[in-house]
Design an enzyme around this catalytic site. Sequence first.
Site, PDB file in Angstrom:
ATOM      1  CG  LEU A 129      -1.744  -1.174   1.271  1.00  0.00           C
ATOM      2  CD1 LEU A 129      -2.779  -1.039   2.650  1.00  0.00           C
ATOM      3  CD2 LEU A 129      -2.851  -1.255   0.280  1.00  0.00           C
ATOM      4  CG  ASP A 130       2.930   2.286  -3.338  1.00  0.00           C
ATOM      5  OD1 ASP A 130       3.766   1.768  -2.748  1.00  0.00           O
ATOM      6  OD2 ASP A 130       2.738   2.115  -4.675  1.00  0.00           O
ATOM      7  CG  HIS A 131       1.358   5.323   3.209  1.00  0.00           C
ATOM      8  ND1 HIS A 131       1.655   6.426   4.009  1.00  0.00           N
ATOM      9  CD2 HIS A 131       2.032   4.441   3.466  1.00  0.00           C
ATOM     10  CE1 HIS A 131       2.689   5.940   4.607  1.00  0.00           C
ATOM     11  NE2 HIS A 131       2.974   5.030   4.246  1.00  0.00           N
ATOM     12  CD1 TRP A 143      -1.698   8.712  -2.445  1.00  0.00           C
ATOM     13  CD2 TRP A 143      -1.652   9.447  -4.389  1.00  0.00           C
ATOM     14  NE1 TRP A 143      -2.312   9.856  -2.416  1.00  0.00           N
ATOM     15  CE2 TRP A 143      -2.046  10.349  -3.457  1.00  0.00           C
ATOM     16  CE3 TRP A 143      -1.413   9.801  -5.928  1.00  0.00           C
ATOM     17  CZ2 TRP A 143      -2.310  11.889  -3.875  1.00  0.00           C
ATOM     18  CZ3 TRP A 143      -1.812  11.100  -6.123  1.00  0.00           C
ATOM     19  CH2 TRP A 143      -2.197  11.962  -5.345  1.00  0.00           C
ATOM     20  CG  ASN A 173       6.668   2.246  -0.599  1.00  0.00           C
ATOM     21  OD1 ASN A 173       7.554   3.009   0.060  1.00  0.00           O
ATOM     22  ND2 ASN A 173       6.681   2.023  -1.854  1.00  0.00           N
TER      23      ASN A 173
END
Length: 261
Positions: A129-131, A143, A173
């Site tokens: 999970l890109d945040h 995102w 991440n």
Amino acid sequence: MLRPRIIPCLLIQDGGLVKTVRFKDSKYVGDPINAVKIFNEKEADELIVLDIDATVTDREPNYKQIAILAAECRMPLCYGGGIRTVGQAQKIIASGVEKVAISSAALENPQLVTQIANEIGRQSVVVVLDHKKRLLSKQHDVWTHNGKVNTKRNVLDVAKEMEALGAGEIVINSIDNDGRMKGYDLELLLQLRKTVNTPVTILGGAGSLEDMRAVISSCGVVGVAAGSFFVFKGPYRAVLISYPDITQKEKFVFSALHSTH
């Protein structure tokens, strides 16, 4: 018994090893196979390899490169990038990879997490999970597409959903901290540890072993991943692959786990 893991994360772009800053300005830093060989020698706990362009360019995983990486790698390997189907995940696992990482596909088709977990085992499914922190808010939005598309969903809510769907590990991440080497987002990690029960790994921001020590001291048994910290040296960011030696690592992890919170 689970223990803290110190994990190098390698980013692949056009077949080469790169590093980014806030998901932009990718800098070529060498051949990923050479990096794997060095991490083998240094007995890294685990390795994450992410193809950062596969999803954005609507490209299948590079199975030839994956097979070479898996054959060379002597530690558990997690691979992500371009995985959209159960068949693709199975093919990657069959090549010798221990875990597959999915990100955009998990948000677009949540049932894919369950389907892959049913076929290859929950322990082999990682959701990344890109945040990024929302302006004037404490919420971190997830995102996708290499930090180009904002789902406007709270990363904690998404992590809980992915766990329920069958994810065996959650990697958070930080887009804000990526490549800056100024420390992890400990506050968010502590919130995530209270939200999910599955193993958690934090990525984005490591600039020193002390940053990693702070994570383990505060959060206990988690994965501590880093990119720039393991491939750059000094203020001018000269390319130098590094990793703590086995004695240093064991001493470091022991002291972090037994430090006063």
